[in-house]
Design an enzyme around this catalytic site. Sequence first.
Site, mmCIF file in Angstrom:
data_model
loop_
_atom_site.group_PDB
_atom_site.id
_atom_site.type_symbol
_atom_site.label_atom_id
_atom_site.label_comp_id
_atom_site.label_asym_id
_atom_site.label_seq_id
_atom_site.Cartn_x
_atom_site.Cartn_y
_atom_site.Cartn_z
ATOM 1 N N LEU A 134 0.820 -1.227 0.000
ATOM 2 C CA LEU A 134 0.000 0.000 0.000
ATOM 3 C C LEU A 134 0.844 1.262 0.000
ATOM 4 C CD1 LEU A 134 -2.586 -0.699 2.853
ATOM 5 C CD2 LEU A 134 -3.101 -0.552 0.416
ATOM 6 N N HIS A 135 0.453 2.266 -0.761
ATOM 7 C CA HIS A 135 1.142 3.559 -0.690
ATOM 8 C C HIS A 135 0.219 4.689 -1.113
ATOM 9 C CE1 HIS A 135 1.911 1.673 -4.602
ATOM 10 N NE2 HIS A 135 1.977 2.882 -5.126
#
Length: 178
Positions: A134-135
């Site tokens: 995730l980012h």
Amino acid sequence: MSGKSINLEDIWPQERDFISRPERYKYVRKIVKPEGCVFCNEANLGPKGKGLCIFKSQQAMVVVNKYPYNTGHLLVLPIRHVGHLWDLQEVEYSELMFLLKKSVEIIEKVYQPHGLNLGMNHGKVAGAGIPEHLHWHIIPRWNGDTNFFPLIAETKVHPETLEQSYEKLLPEFEKLEI
Ligand SMILES: [Zn+2]
């Protein structure tokens, strides 16, 4: 990072042109991914390492994007290799949100953009380049900056290098306490 060269070739995915059918001189562009996960590599290096990680807390970190859409493009992400929002623990999520807010404040102070795009592409189909980790993206925006980004030509003008962005932002992140 003053005085040391950054070699990101071993860490970040690289765009390469290949000849797929030599008889027709047809080139295709492929993304070459290095060993392991780029964000986990960045987490291991930490701030002031050879990578682009600029801040790291226990649960989350901030990385200068190797492929910025605009000057000051940052990524905020969990340290843990997690691909789904629902897999984040509360403590990870709250640190992430804290860092997201602090990063916006720092960008505001350093760059004074006219606006910001904040967002996350959740999953490959939604456009995530690295869906397994995730980012969040923080992209500073200025009036008329789309003029600088001819999307079709894939040519982007960045008035600042990655090293310059890193150097400019680092002192502010070094003041950050979490
Ligand atoms: Zn990872």
